[in-house]
Design a protein around this motif. Sequence first.
Motif, PDB file in Angstrom:
ATOM      1  N   LYS A 147      19.328  11.677  23.129  1.00 14.30           N
ATOM      2  CA  LYS A 147      18.890  10.295  23.561  1.00 14.30           C
ATOM      3  C   LYS A 147      19.643   9.598  21.951  1.00 14.30           C
ATOM      4  CE  LYS A 147      14.658  12.217  24.424  1.00 14.30           C
ATOM      5  NZ  LYS A 147      13.449  12.177  25.112  1.00 14.30           N
ATOM      6  N   ASP A 172      17.498  11.628  30.991  1.00 15.73           N
ATOM      7  CA  ASP A 172      16.255  11.282  30.651  1.00 15.73           C
ATOM      8  C   ASP A 172      15.003  11.076  31.315  1.00 15.73           C
ATOM      9  OD1 ASP A 172      13.899  11.297  28.744  1.00 15.73           O
ATOM     10  OD2 ASP A 172      15.089   9.796  27.066  1.00 15.73           O
ATOM     11  N   SER A 173      13.950  11.723  31.547  1.00 14.32           N
ATOM     12  CA  SER A 173      12.935  11.382  32.831  1.00 14.32           C
ATOM     13  C   SER A 173      12.847  10.266  33.326  1.00 14.32           C
ATOM     14  CB  SER A 173      11.839  12.379  32.911  1.00 14.32           C
ATOM     15  OG  SER A 173      11.376  12.245  32.318  1.00 14.32           O
ATOM     16  N   GLU A 174      12.223   9.076  31.992  1.00 12.85           N
ATOM     17  CA  GLU A 174      11.610   7.979  32.050  1.00 12.85           C
ATOM     18  C   GLU A 174      13.325   7.367  32.581  1.00 12.85           C
ATOM     19  OE1 GLU A 174      11.780  10.082  29.512  1.00 12.85           O
ATOM     20  OE2 GLU A 174       9.252   9.879  29.233  1.00 12.85           O
ATOM     21  N   ASN A 239       9.532  10.415  20.334  1.00 16.83           N
ATOM     22  CA  ASN A 239       9.899  10.426  21.552  1.00 16.83           C
ATOM     23  C   ASN A 239       9.904   9.152  22.084  1.00 16.83           C
ATOM     24  OD1 ASN A 239      11.927  11.915  23.175  1.00 16.83           O
ATOM     25  ND2 ASN A 239       9.866  11.441  24.376  1.00 16.83           N
ATOM     26  N   LYS A 240       9.179   8.287  22.039  1.00 15.06           N
ATOM     27  CA  LYS A 240       9.108   7.558  23.299  1.00 15.06           C
ATOM     28  C   LYS A 240      10.156   5.980  22.415  1.00 15.06           C
ATOM     29  CE  LYS A 240       7.882   8.246  25.900  1.00 15.06           C
ATOM     30  NZ  LYS A 240       8.185   9.268  27.118  1.00 15.06           N
ATOM     31  N   GLU A 243      12.898   6.585  22.677  1.00 16.60           N
ATOM     32  CA  GLU A 243      13.678   6.399  24.499  1.00 16.60           C
ATOM     33  C   GLU A 243      13.254   4.956  25.252  1.00 16.60           C
ATOM     34  OE1 GLU A 243      10.897   8.383  26.794  1.00 16.60           O
ATOM     35  OE2 GLU A 243      12.109  10.517  26.203  1.00 16.60           O
TER      36      GLU A 243
HETATM   37 MG    MG Z   1      11.807  11.858  28.440  1.00 15.43          MG
END
Ligand code: MG
Length: 412
Positions: A147, A172-174, A239-240, A243
């Motif tokens: 990311k 990235d999972s989200e 991290n968020k 994201e």
């Molecule tokens: Mg993630």
Amino acid sequence: MNALAATRRNFEVTDLEPVLARSVTVLGSTGSIGVSTLDVVVHARKAYGEHAMPVEALTAQSNVDGLIKQAQAVRPKVAVIGDDSLYGRLKDGLGGTGIAVAAGRNAVIEAAARSSDTVMVAIMGAAALEPALAAVARNATVALANKECIVAAGAVFHRALANSTAAVIPVDSEHNAVFQVLNGEGAREVEKVTLTASGGPFRDWTLDQMAVCTVEQAVAHPNWSMGAKISVDSATLMNKGLELIEAHFLFGLPPEKLDVLVHPQSIVHCLVSYEDGSTLAHLSAPDMRTPIAHALAWPRRIASPSRRLDLAAVGQLTFRKPDHERFRCLGLAMDAMRIGRLAPTILNAANEIAVDAFLKKRIGFLDIPRVVEETLAESPEANTTADTLDGVLAADARARDRADDVCRRVVN
Ligand code: MG
Ligand code: NAD
């Protein structure tokens, strides 16, 4: 045949051969995402035959023994080690196998430029930027786990994509979850996209406790097993924040349509809310092999070795708002997203330096937001733009130097 049956027929997976014949390059193959990617490849070969998912190239930075073992197992055409002092060990380790070897930063970029169908970008940090752009430039399908490269150089990345026929599939999972929910439709009727956050290992800790936490406590993520840098980012909630910026660039969503919810179970990965009041969610067990398998097979689906979701065992799904006072990195990232220009580049660079200093025990955990905030405050170019890759790399390098100075200052 009714309309529903016809729709269902279109979604039937009848012919996986073209998907299984795709060749794959894995950049950062020895890391957490890289290992999971090869797990998916090996599983596909067991499920569909040894010819499935031929590997073009593997790259790693310094884990030469891990790279040798991986190359022996999945037989790429070339194996590349970023640290060129390890070239001899790689060459000896793969002698007689017919696998070509190379070393150095340029060789990593050249690996991305080799003709594979898909490139998994699983290098950590902004170091992934040039290899990712090399894959975009030759119109590859880019499975993007990293990311930092899109946060550091969103505009440059966008321009490169506009000038190529490359496809980016978020890993990235989200973001993979949002990609699946949107299912090829634009985000125009979307009112809000909510990314979920586990809250990390310090979700319920006080600031006093966080002030004296150890590196080991910070990297011990409750739900995911990940590389050290992203584990610390999860503990700070940076991290968020990264994201949110990633979603802003990937899906073209303005900051006010992006939101975060803390969801300790990490089962729901995103919520997409539409103008008509509908909200669609994506659920899976927290296992990166699911989004990796999706990205490698898109627009089809393949069997993956990932853990399956057992909601009865999970029991409850809970949600709450993030606490910005304890987790200041989230707000700093949101501010950088709203400012745009070079602010996300500087935020990311300062964070990479601060996390590295924390992992080396040079600064404390709560110094991470301080370093990021002070570096941004001391960087007037946060409000300026850079249109070229060189311009972004120069701003990134300046921010790293500045953040390094701030690290030295905060401990004195
Ligand atoms: Mg993630
Ligand atoms: P990691 O630290 O476990 O692995 C990083 C890989 O990159 C290793 O193979 C390493 O050799 C290579 N590498 C490191 N520095 C390099 C450099 N300068 N040049 C070339 N190669 C280099 O990291 P990870 O947890 O696998 O994460 C990789 C990326 O994926 C990160 O950007 C992270 O944010 C993202 N991501 C990871 C997860 C996860 O579950 N691990 C989830 C979502 C996104």
